[in-house]
Scaffold this active site. Structure first.
Site, short mmCIF file in Angstrom:
data_model
loop_
_atom_site.label_atom_id
_atom_site.label_comp_id
_atom_site.label_asym_id
_atom_site.label_seq_id
_atom_site.Cartn_x
_atom_site.Cartn_y
_atom_site.Cartn_z
N HIS A 169 -9.98 64.57 -31.32
CA HIS A 169 -11.29 64.16 -30.82
C HIS A 169 -11.13 62.93 -29.93
O HIS A 169 -11.67 62.89 -28.83
CB HIS A 169 -12.23 63.86 -32.00
CG HIS A 169 -13.46 63.11 -31.61
ND1 HIS A 169 -14.50 63.68 -30.91
CD2 HIS A 169 -13.82 61.80 -31.78
CE1 HIS A 169 -15.44 62.77 -30.69
NE2 HIS A 169 -15.05 61.61 -31.20
N ASP A 212 -13.32 61.91 4.04
CA ASP A 212 -12.88 62.50 2.78
C ASP A 212 -12.05 61.45 2.08
O ASP A 212 -12.01 60.31 2.52
CB ASP A 212 -12.05 63.78 3.05
CG ASP A 212 -12.09 64.74 1.86
OD1 ASP A 212 -11.58 64.35 0.79
OD2 ASP A 212 -12.64 65.84 1.99
N TRP A 227 -5.48 58.68 -32.43
CA TRP A 227 -5.26 58.78 -30.97
C TRP A 227 -4.30 57.72 -30.47
O TRP A 227 -3.75 57.84 -29.39
CB TRP A 227 -6.60 58.71 -30.23
CG TRP A 227 -7.10 57.32 -29.97
CD1 TRP A 227 -7.74 56.51 -30.85
CD2 TRP A 227 -6.98 56.56 -28.75
NE1 TRP A 227 -8.03 55.30 -30.26
CE2 TRP A 227 -7.57 55.31 -28.97
CE3 TRP A 227 -6.43 56.84 -27.50
CZ2 TRP A 227 -7.63 54.33 -28.00
CZ3 TRP A 227 -6.50 55.84 -26.53
CH2 TRP A 227 -7.08 54.61 -26.78
N SER A 258 -1.67 62.39 -13.40
CA SER A 258 -2.94 62.69 -12.74
C SER A 258 -3.72 61.41 -12.47
O SER A 258 -4.23 61.20 -11.37
CB SER A 258 -3.75 63.65 -13.61
OG SER A 258 -5.10 63.60 -13.27
N SER A 259 -3.78 60.54 -13.47
CA SER A 259 -4.54 59.30 -13.31
C SER A 259 -3.93 58.42 -12.24
O SER A 259 -4.64 57.81 -11.44
CB SER A 259 -4.58 58.52 -14.63
OG SER A 259 -5.37 59.18 -15.54
N HIS A 282 -5.86 48.23 -24.08
CA HIS A 282 -7.04 47.42 -23.83
C HIS A 282 -7.56 47.53 -22.40
O HIS A 282 -8.75 47.74 -22.20
CB HIS A 282 -6.94 45.98 -24.31
CG HIS A 282 -8.33 45.45 -24.47
ND1 HIS A 282 -9.08 45.75 -25.57
CD2 HIS A 282 -9.13 44.81 -23.62
CE1 HIS A 282 -10.30 45.29 -25.38
NE2 HIS A 282 -10.37 44.71 -24.21
N GLU A 294 -7.36 50.04 -20.76
CA GLU A 294 -7.95 51.38 -20.79
C GLU A 294 -9.44 51.33 -21.16
O GLU A 294 -10.25 52.07 -20.62
CB GLU A 294 -7.17 52.26 -21.79
CG GLU A 294 -7.82 53.59 -22.12
CD GLU A 294 -7.76 54.60 -20.99
OE1 GLU A 294 -7.04 54.34 -20.01
OE2 GLU A 294 -8.44 55.62 -21.08
N TYR A 297 -11.48 49.06 -20.36
CA TYR A 297 -12.22 48.69 -19.16
C TYR A 297 -12.13 49.76 -18.10
O TYR A 297 -13.04 49.91 -17.28
CB TYR A 297 -11.75 47.32 -18.65
CG TYR A 297 -12.09 46.28 -19.68
CD1 TYR A 297 -13.42 45.89 -19.85
CD2 TYR A 297 -11.15 45.80 -20.56
CE1 TYR A 297 -13.77 45.01 -20.84
CE2 TYR A 297 -11.50 44.92 -21.57
CZ TYR A 297 -12.81 44.53 -21.70
OH TYR A 297 -13.16 43.68 -22.71
N SER A 345 -25.05 49.56 -12.01
CA SER A 345 -25.39 48.57 -10.98
C SER A 345 -26.05 49.20 -9.77
O SER A 345 -26.56 48.49 -8.91
CB SER A 345 -24.13 47.83 -10.52
OG SER A 345 -23.53 47.21 -11.62
N HIS A 353 -5.60 41.77 -29.94
CA HIS A 353 -6.73 41.69 -30.87
C HIS A 353 -6.93 43.02 -31.59
O HIS A 353 -7.75 43.11 -32.49
CB HIS A 353 -8.02 41.23 -30.15
CG HIS A 353 -8.56 42.18 -29.15
ND1 HIS A 353 -9.15 41.77 -27.99
CD2 HIS A 353 -8.61 43.52 -29.11
CE1 HIS A 353 -9.54 42.82 -27.29
NE2 HIS A 353 -9.22 43.89 -27.96
N HIS A 354 -6.18 44.06 -31.18
CA HIS A 354 -6.23 45.32 -31.91
C HIS A 354 -5.28 45.31 -33.09
O HIS A 354 -5.20 46.28 -33.82
CB HIS A 354 -5.84 46.48 -30.99
CG HIS A 354 -6.81 46.69 -29.87
ND1 HIS A 354 -7.89 47.53 -29.97
CD2 HIS A 354 -6.88 46.16 -28.63
CE1 HIS A 354 -8.57 47.52 -28.83
NE2 HIS A 354 -7.99 46.69 -28.01
N THR A 369 -18.77 39.46 -18.88
CA THR A 369 -19.63 40.56 -19.31
C THR A 369 -21.06 40.09 -19.41
O THR A 369 -22.00 40.79 -19.03
CB THR A 369 -19.14 41.13 -20.66
OG1 THR A 369 -17.73 41.30 -20.59
CG2 THR A 369 -19.79 42.46 -20.96
N LYS A 395 -22.69 40.01 -16.11
CA LYS A 395 -23.15 41.33 -15.70
C LYS A 395 -24.48 41.68 -16.35
O LYS A 395 -25.43 42.10 -15.69
CB LYS A 395 -22.11 42.39 -16.08
CG LYS A 395 -20.91 42.36 -15.17
CD LYS A 395 -19.93 43.42 -15.56
CE LYS A 395 -19.07 43.79 -14.39
NZ LYS A 395 -19.80 44.40 -13.30
N ARG A 452 -11.90 54.15 -42.17
CA ARG A 452 -11.99 55.24 -41.20
C ARG A 452 -10.83 56.21 -41.40
O ARG A 452 -9.88 55.92 -42.11
CB ARG A 452 -11.98 54.68 -39.77
CG ARG A 452 -10.70 53.98 -39.43
CD ARG A 452 -10.79 53.18 -38.13
NE ARG A 452 -10.68 54.04 -36.96
CZ ARG A 452 -10.17 53.65 -35.78
NH1 ARG A 452 -9.73 52.41 -35.62
NH2 ARG A 452 -10.12 54.46 -34.76
#
Lengths: 291, 531
Positions: B82, B111, B147, B174-175, B258, B260, B262, B273, B307-308, B333, B336, B455
């Site tokens: 998932h 293009d 994951w 791809s990315s 991390h 990722e 963002y 925006s 921090h993870h 943040t 924003k 979890r």
């Protein structure tokens, strides 16, 4: 007249060349899929996977020959002007940046092992609870590795290899200068010298690996030293091989009279790539072999 | 406007012969940014449905304590897949779809800079996704490692793990290719007069996102390559017996992981925006500060990764550094969020579906940001690590942040893409159902986490039953609400009413002001002049 020339220079190229559809990208995806599938099978002891890998590899080669061939024809046909050229430059720069970050992950692993994990395994706590008698030193294959091995010394082949790659960076620049000066003979000569230096490097590297496996008992599985040594130098060697193949392609293109003194990004892109593998090697020489 | 008429003429030309390919081959070989954008969007919806189905299965199992439907191994595979499918298959591609459709139109380009590479970036995805999904059918099943694919769990899985590793390699390719394309397009393809600081904010957020992707996807590739060689070739990167360290994996992974976050969030910020000013009928408040805030977030995202992993046994100095760096992100943040709110201040607000999703985003994403601040604090995080509080936190960011922004963007640009209007009433119903069910699923998970429910476990203590039941019912409702979304989009494409040239009077970027609705097949063959 001078006025006309200057306004013409100011007018930006109006049409960007948007290429026609082509079937090669999906062929590339199919080939990667086949190779990944095959590799997953082979790694789990199912030899049939080799068929898939081989099929994927052949497809990949065919795809590259056709795709690149089409781009080369378009380029020589004059479809790419200054505007497209700038795109190629940005694209190649960021591609090389992504490669730098890929090597960064493995350098990170090397520094982590040297600065943190190996010394940590020799602290009092680890000594008391896990591996008594393990002392931290580099190179180290870790506390669980029983056999003896010798590390690769920096001042033999590796130093020679450094010299080879650095010289090849110089020769490729000479080749570039001669391309700009339209001295095709010297261009071919210096480019051939670059390829020769690169191939010699790869041969030395192969010899070094054989030496490591047979005489130093230094293997990919020789703990974290073996892991970082072979993964870093291996990926680098793979990149040198790719670079040498690309230079060879460029050599044949030069032989066929491709490129103009003011329009030859394929050459420059490969030269950038070659300098990139050169710089990575300096990092390897300093942190893997020397210090 | 001559450029418009010009391109319109060419559009008919090109429709006649898509480079000589027709039918399915048109889609397979296309180099058109709009075709490719469409494929990205549909692909991500397919993956969103598959990932969503897994989420519903997870919530089915958690409806009651005890084991109902699945054994624990399969439950772990569900949570893992998932996560991977939603992150790499749904949320990232949906925004690349937006990028493909919108960036060339918004900067006045013909293009994308590398149109064929663009095709390849897309067509790598279905193959990688197939590898990922095929892993379920391999001996040992899909990886059940989460994951994040932590070592040493990854050393133990079956063949499905290798499938997943290769899928990650191809997804990463791809990315990277897609990002190089986006960066080059934005830097080199802008129309004369379209300076960087005149670009719509969506282009800015994608420029920065693409930079992040090029910087960190190769690092993830390195991490999974080390996992692969540790599994099969005897290396010991993550094995302490050989001098390696399992914690090293976590460092490398989160150095990718991390930024990722963002990568997922920033394009959504860009969409919001543009939606909020359009429905406030005011220009975006503090455009320049938005650009700087986005850049600041991107830079900070490289120095907060640990921090993870507060609980891995990190020195206190390290914990303090990462705690301060993380809380620092609240500043840009906050800039924003305040800018979005200030844009709405004294605006002539209307609340069509895109604006509803944008407002939903604003409230819910901010909540996710606040719980993020809570989790950034070491002493609190040590208590909450691996509880449902974390699950609730990142779903507020991923779903209410990124997914709501994607919905806002889809409703906002659907008239431009298709030339037809969606059913506004149904759109509003879709919003309210999604909003209510989303909070039903995840708001209660904060309580579960604070009470200590871990979890990634298929069973739980009896005392957690009530909240889990509510959460599961919410998940079923949210799943059904997305079927309504599919219906709205399909019926809009099939028999929506023709859209006005400018369906949103406040929208002012080039794709609205310089191109007809629906957008022609080729946008700007000659660049427009931007004043």
């Amino acid at each position: 007249m001078a006025h006309v020339a200057s306004t013409q220079a100011q007018v930006r190229q109006q049409h960007y060349s948007v290429p026609q559809p082509m079937p090669w990208p999906i062929m590339g995806s199919t080939s990667l899929f086949l190779m990944a599938l095959g590799a997953a099978f082979v790694f789990n002891d199912m030899r049939a996977g080799w068929v898939s890998i081989a099929a994927g590899f052949v497809l990949l080669l065919y795809m590259m020959v056709r795709w690149f061939g089409e781009v080369i024809r378009e380029s020589e046909g004059g479809r790419y002007g200054r505007w497209e050229d700038v795109s190629f430059r940005w694209g190649m720069s960021f591609f090389i940046f992504s490669e730098v970050m890929f090597f960064g992950a493995f350098f990170g692993a090397l520094f982590w092992a040297r600065v943190y994990s190996v010394p940590d395994l020799a602290t009092l706590e680890s000594q008391a609870l896990l591996w008594s008698g393990f002392s931290a030193h580099w190179p180290s294959a870790g506390p669980g590795f029983a056999e003896q091995f010798s590390p690769m010394s920096a001042w033999g082949i590796p130093a020679l290899n450094t010299l080879l790659l650095l010289s090849s960076g110089v020769t490729v620049t000479f080749a570039h200068w001669n391309l700009i000066a339209n001295q095709r003979g010297k261009l071919l000569l210096w480019l051939a010298a670059t390829v020769a230096l690169g191939v010699t490097f790869i041969c030395f590297q192969a010899y070094e690996y054989i030496h490591a496996y047979h005489e130093l008992n230094l293997k990919l599985s020789t703990g974290v030293y073996g892991s970082t040594f072979f993964m870093l130098t291996g990926f680098h060697g793979f990149h040198v091989t790719l670079g040498a193949i690309m230079l060879t392609v460029i050599w044949f293109r030069c032989l066929k009279g491709h490129f103009k003194p003011d329009h030859h990004f394929a050459f420059e892109g490969v030269a950038w790539y070659w300098h990139f593998v050169d710089v990575v090697w300096l990092g390897l020489f300093i942190f893997v072999y020397w210090l | 406007m001559s450029a418009v008429a010009d391109t319109h003429g060419h559009a008919h030309d090109a429709h006649g012969h898509h480079g000589g390919y027709s039918g399915i081959m048109r889609w397979i070989t296309t180099t058109n940014h709009k075709d490719i954008g469409t494929m990205y969007l549909w692909f991500s919806f397919v993956m969103f449905s598959i990932g969503g189905l897994m989420a519903v299965m997870i919530r089915m199992e958690l409806f009651s304590p005890g084991l109902q439907f699945f054994n624990p191994e399969f439950f772990n595979q569900l949570t893992t897949m998932h996560g991977l499918i939603m992150v790499f298959g749904a949320i990232m591609p949906v925004f690349v779809g937006f990028a493909n459709w919108l960036i060339p139109m918004q900067i006045g380009a013909p293009d994308m800079a590398f149109a064929r590479l663009n095709n390849w970036s897309f067509w790598l995805l279905p193959f990688a996704a197939s590898l990922l999904v095929l892993s379920f059918f391999m001996p040992g099943g899909a990886p059940g490692v989460g994951w994040t694919m932590y070592a040493p769990l990854t050393a133990q899985m079956g063949m499905g793990m290798d499938f997943t590793i290769f899928a990650i390699h191809i997804l990463g390719m791809s990315s990277i290719l897609g990002s190089i394309n986006i960066i080059t397009t934005i830097l080199n393809m802008r129309a004369p007069g379209m300076t960087l600081m005149k670009m719509p904010l969506f282009c800015w957020t994608w420029l920065i996102t693409a930079y992040l992707l090029v910087a960190v996807m190769p690092v993830l590739a390195g991490a999974v390559t080390m996992t692969l060689t540790d599994r099969h070739f005897g290396t010991t990167f993550f094995n302490a017996a050989g001098g390696g360290d399992p914690v090293l994996y976590q460092h490398i992974f989160w150095f990718f992981g991390h930024p990722e976050v963002y990568i997922i969030a920033l394009p959504g910020f860009g969409v919001i925006s543009q939606v909020i000013p359009a429905f406030s009928r005011k220009p975006l408040f503090g455009y320049a500060s938005m650009v700087y805030a986005t850049s600041a977030i991107a830079i900070l995202s490289f120095i907060v990764w640990a921090h993870h992993m507060y609980t891995v046994g990190m020195p206190v100095t390290g914990q303090l550094f990462f705690m301060y760096a993380t809380t620092l992100i609240a500043v840009p943040t906050g800039v924003k969020v305040f800018n979005w709110v200030t844009t709405m201040w004294k605006g002539s607000l209307t609340f069509e579906t895109p604006m509803l999703f944008a407002c939903g985003f604003l409230f819910m994403f901010t909540l996710g940001g606040f719980t993020g601040l809570v989790l950034a604090l070491v002493p609190v995080d040590i208590q909450l690590q691996d509880t449902y509080y974390v699950v609730a936190h990142f779903h507020y960011v991923m779903v209410a942040g990124a997914l709501f922004a994607a919905f806002a963007g889809i409703y906002f640009w659907l008239p431009k893409w298709t030339g037809k209007m969606y059913n506004e009433t149904l759109g509003k119903i879709h919003f309210w159902l999604t909003m209510i069910f989303f909070n039903m699923i995840f708001f209660v998970q904060h309580f579960l986490g604070l009470a200590g429910m871990p979890r990634r476990i298929p069973d739980y203590n009896l005392m957690f039953e009530t909240w889990n039941k509510i959460s599961s019912l919410g998940a079923f409702g949210m799943g059904l609400a997305q079927l309504l979304f599919l219906y709205i989009v399909v019926s809009c494409i099939r028999n929506g009413k023709p859209a006005a040239q400018l369906p949103w009077e406040g929208a002012d970027s080039l794709e609205w002001t310089h191109l007809p609705t629906p957008a022609p097949y080729h946008s700007f063959e000659t660049p427009p002049v931007v004043k």
